[in-house]
Design an enzyme around this catalytic site. Structure first.
Site, PDB file in Angstrom:
ATOM      1  N   HIS A 109     -15.318  39.380  47.910  1.00 39.48           N
ATOM      2  CA  HIS A 109     -15.190  40.830  48.118  1.00 39.48           C
ATOM      3  C   HIS A 109     -14.041  41.391  47.285  1.00 39.48           C
ATOM      4  CE1 HIS A 109     -15.446  44.598  50.465  1.00 39.48           C
ATOM      5  NE2 HIS A 109     -14.119  44.609  50.361  1.00 39.48           N
ATOM      6  N   GLU A 110     -12.893  40.717  47.296  1.00 32.82           N
ATOM      7  CA  GLU A 110     -11.752  41.195  46.514  1.00 32.82           C
ATOM      8  C   GLU A 110     -12.015  41.085  45.015  1.00 32.82           C
ATOM      9  OE1 GLU A 110      -9.662  42.898  48.002  1.00 32.82           O
ATOM     10  OE2 GLU A 110     -10.279  42.279  50.008  1.00 32.82           O
TER      11      GLU A 110
END
Length: 245
Positions: A109-110
């Site tokens: 996600h990051e």
């Protein structure tokens, strides 16, 4: 001057929004509990390839044509984030070194946020423009509105009270705008992350499902924060309207 909307008086709307704020508070608590319980559940399940969060983040970046970006290990739990100013992905120790589906989902996600930044994803750029003033507004808007309400009680300072109330409402409106912009940014990042994990065969279909559950749980915290911000703004407007009557 009486204030009413849709046939309901100010007092009715005040209590309706008060009840909505209570519901939003419990919803926020539920969303946070859901994040932690889902994180703990899938933190016990390692991915079959034995990849760490840092390795997955790097693979996602390179799959999207982003090379050489720094991925740092930091302290804390669920402190993971992408810093667009330094173009650095910062992963908590458990995520950086972890091989669980929770670690993989969060790291991916990051990395997706970093990819958004490199591609010039418009909502992310817009969010960055609002972050500074929204951060100030989230701390100062309500005290400024309350100060304005205090001044409204004085005939001599009535207009000054009006000024402070309007300033506080504008500040908190920016907070709401930031929350609304954040939703598509976060949903898009999760979608990108899961899509690359699947297309590159980094996770199996069952593992994709687990990582997706982690990211879906996290998404509810952003939804809860947005609902709470919108309700708070409406309540501030109603309180201001009521005191100006």
């Amino acid at each position: 001057m009486d204030f009413s909307f849709a046939g309901l008086s100010w007092e009715w709307w005040y209590w309706i929004t008060f009840g909505a704020a209570i519901v939003a508070m419990f919803f926020t608590m539920f969303a946070q509990a859901k994040v932690h319980s889902t994180y703990r559940k899938y933190n016990e399940v390692d991915n079959e390839k034995g990849l760490t969060g840092a390795e997955v983040a790097k693979e996602l970046l390179e799959a999207s044509g982003v090379f050489g970006m720094e991925i740092e290990e930091i302290d804390g739990t669920l402190t993971d984030h992408y810093d667009p100013r330094s173009e650095t992905i910062r992963l908590s120790r458990n995520v950086y070194n972890g091989k669980s589906l929770s670690s993989i989902g969060i790291a991916a996600h990051e990395a997706a946020h970093a990819i958004q930044h490199m591609e010039g994803y418009a909502p992310l750029a817009a969010r960055q423009r609002f972050v500074g003033i929204a951060s100030f507004g989230s701390r100062m808007a309500i005290p400024i509105v309350l100060l304005g309400l205090f001044f409204l009680a004085s005939d001599a300072l009535f207009h000054l009270g009006d000024f402070f109330i309007n300033a506080g409402l504008v500040m908190f409106s920016v907070v709401v705008i930031l929350q609304l912009i954040t939703l598509p940014v976060e949903f898009n990042a999760s979608g990108r992350a899961l899509g690359i994990l699947e297309s590159r065969g980094i996770l199996t279909p069952d593992e994709i499902h687990g990582a997706g559950r982690v990211l879906s749980a996290a998404a509810w915290t952003y939804i809860a924060a947005t609902i709470t911000a919108v309700i708070t703004l409406i309540r501030l407007i109603l309180i201001a309207k009521g005191r100006r009557r």
